[in-house]
Enzyme design. Sequence first.
Site, PDB file in Angstrom:
ATOM      1  CG  HIS A   1      53.086  11.525   6.106  1.00  0.00           C
ATOM      2  ND1 HIS A   1      53.476  10.244   6.448  1.00  0.00           N
ATOM      3  CD2 HIS A   1      52.149  11.379   5.134  1.00  0.00           C
ATOM      4  CE1 HIS A   1      52.801   9.368   5.702  1.00  0.00           C
ATOM      5  NE2 HIS A   1      51.990  10.031   4.912  1.00  0.00           N
TER       6      HIS A   1
ATOM      7  CE  LYS B   1      35.522  -8.750   3.921  1.00  0.00           C
ATOM      8  NZ  LYS B   1      35.145  -8.190   5.214  1.00  0.00           N
TER       9      LYS B   1
END
Length: 623
Positions: free
Chosen positions: A337, A421
């Site tokens: 990371h 949506k």
Amino acid sequence: ETAMSMSARKERERLYITDGERTFSYDENLPSLPVPCLKQTMEKYLSSVKALVSEEELFVTKSLAEEFEQGIGAELHEKLLQRAKDSPNWLEKWWEDMAYLSSRNSLLPLSHMSGSFAVFEDAFTYPGKRSSWAAKNVWYYLSFWKLLRLEQLKPQSFRKIPWSMSQFRRLFNTVRIPQEGKDEIVNKFLPEAEETFPGESPTNVIVLCSGHVFSFGAVNENGEPITVDELSQQLEYIELCCAGMEAGPGVGALTVGDRDSWAENRDALRNLHPENERNLQMIEDALLVVVLDNAAPENRTEVMTQCLMGDCSNRWADKSYTMIVYKNLTIGSAADHTPFDGMVPVSVGHYAHLCHLEGLADNQAEGTPSHPQPLPKNLKFHLNEHLYSEINYARQHYQKLCDNIDLFCEVFEGYGKSFMKPIRIHPEAYLQIALQLAYYKLHNRPAPTYTTASTRQFYHGRTETCRSCTPELVAFVEAMLDNATPTITVLNLLKQTVETFTYLMMDCCSNSGCDRHLMGLAMVALEEGIPMPELFFDPSFVKSGGNGNFILSTSCTGYTPLVGCVAPMCKDGYGVFYSIEDERIIVAISAFRESAETDARHLYQNVVQALFDLQQLLLSAKL
């Protein structure tokens, strides 16, 4: 070309192939990272505290915040503004040092990102050998490498605002070198246009198999990746070699030790024999690491568990990216990371996924002749008794860490973003609400939550923390769980929650959260020898997530069939990662077994229930 391969090709070209803009062309001209105004930071901080502490605690925190804002905080803020004047990104070095390089903890399994690929059925039904399946997938990665080399990877943007692509420079040829006290990142990748001589950027691939380490050149003299067949021959040769030898010493196990021990052992390795030093150089400079692993994980949970907690004698944790191909052909990844955030491995993984659906390697294989390749080099390390015992100790230490982590990944098939949506709720807001609802139901209280916000619109921007557990969200969750609240009230609270989250996320992407600014102020105090302000010792600071105490550490890994996972931030915390597709949601959850409070599977079951409850609520509103 089938309909599926055509749509995959179009998607790959739309998302990843440039229309002429060079990959890194915007990077140097992006705006500098701004410093938010102090008043706004304190307001955001207090709002996040309000959601999580009692009235009495909030009263104390408010007076500390006021004192801070008018006194020492203002002084530190002025010094930070001065620092920001001379730097396009005032946070970058501090963040890299404090969040990553200074940490002495083992990278695996504590901070690496594990990832799972999506083509299980294809892997299980593949008629050929593992070496040829692995070769195709490695070739897709080399094809992505070539896009970066020629700067033909499409620069990413958000609502027409270009985003920094600098993290992509660290996907290949990158390593985190252990050093006592603080590690360093070394990056040898260069786009072709930046090389001072051809071949300056190393092009060998490292293969780890049965405790042995091999290296071979993956790019030919014309700068083209070698063919799928050539890759396949190299990988098969390595597999045959390993089958005919005893297991190797597994020197890679040293890389999963705590960073100070590994720094010491790395010096011991280098000083023992010049060949060790040459081997280390080859591994650390290499383009990519590929593991041919003996485990046979059957599903996403098992794949990601193996990627984070698998056989450490076949890992090299310092390398930025490792592709792991298992015995049964399932594939996963492990990524450090430190050099980049999750969107880098997700992008390259998704690119490879689309290449696979398109059948790109098969098209390539038909038209290109193979050339005999130099045999892969077996990198043999010279070891002494001390190093053998250190390898052994590192393995045991790693095993203890792994035994403490529980990881669970499941696909929720109820619905996906195509339901969200039309009701005008952003999928990320939707998931954060479901997650808080699930946590509250399981633990009977809200959780301080870290949601990743991207600040890539700025020079070398990485992330800001969006503290998504807002007072509005807590009010909604409590109303939702209290059966007496009228539906219309619950819906209004939901609307307010969504609005608050949307504005907060937009602010955080503009670097106007509170966490990075507060960190900057604390770092100024530290560097100038100013006593640490009382604000940072207030119990509310930790209760609201400060000093890495976010109980829910969460991130949206995008809208693809790929998902990743990282260990939780703190003992009683969870790591929760989700990928939101049109008709389904992939959720990965990690927890520590030593915690009496957390349970990854229980949390997932509650997330499922919360998703159905939210859907019911929204459908009832329509009726």
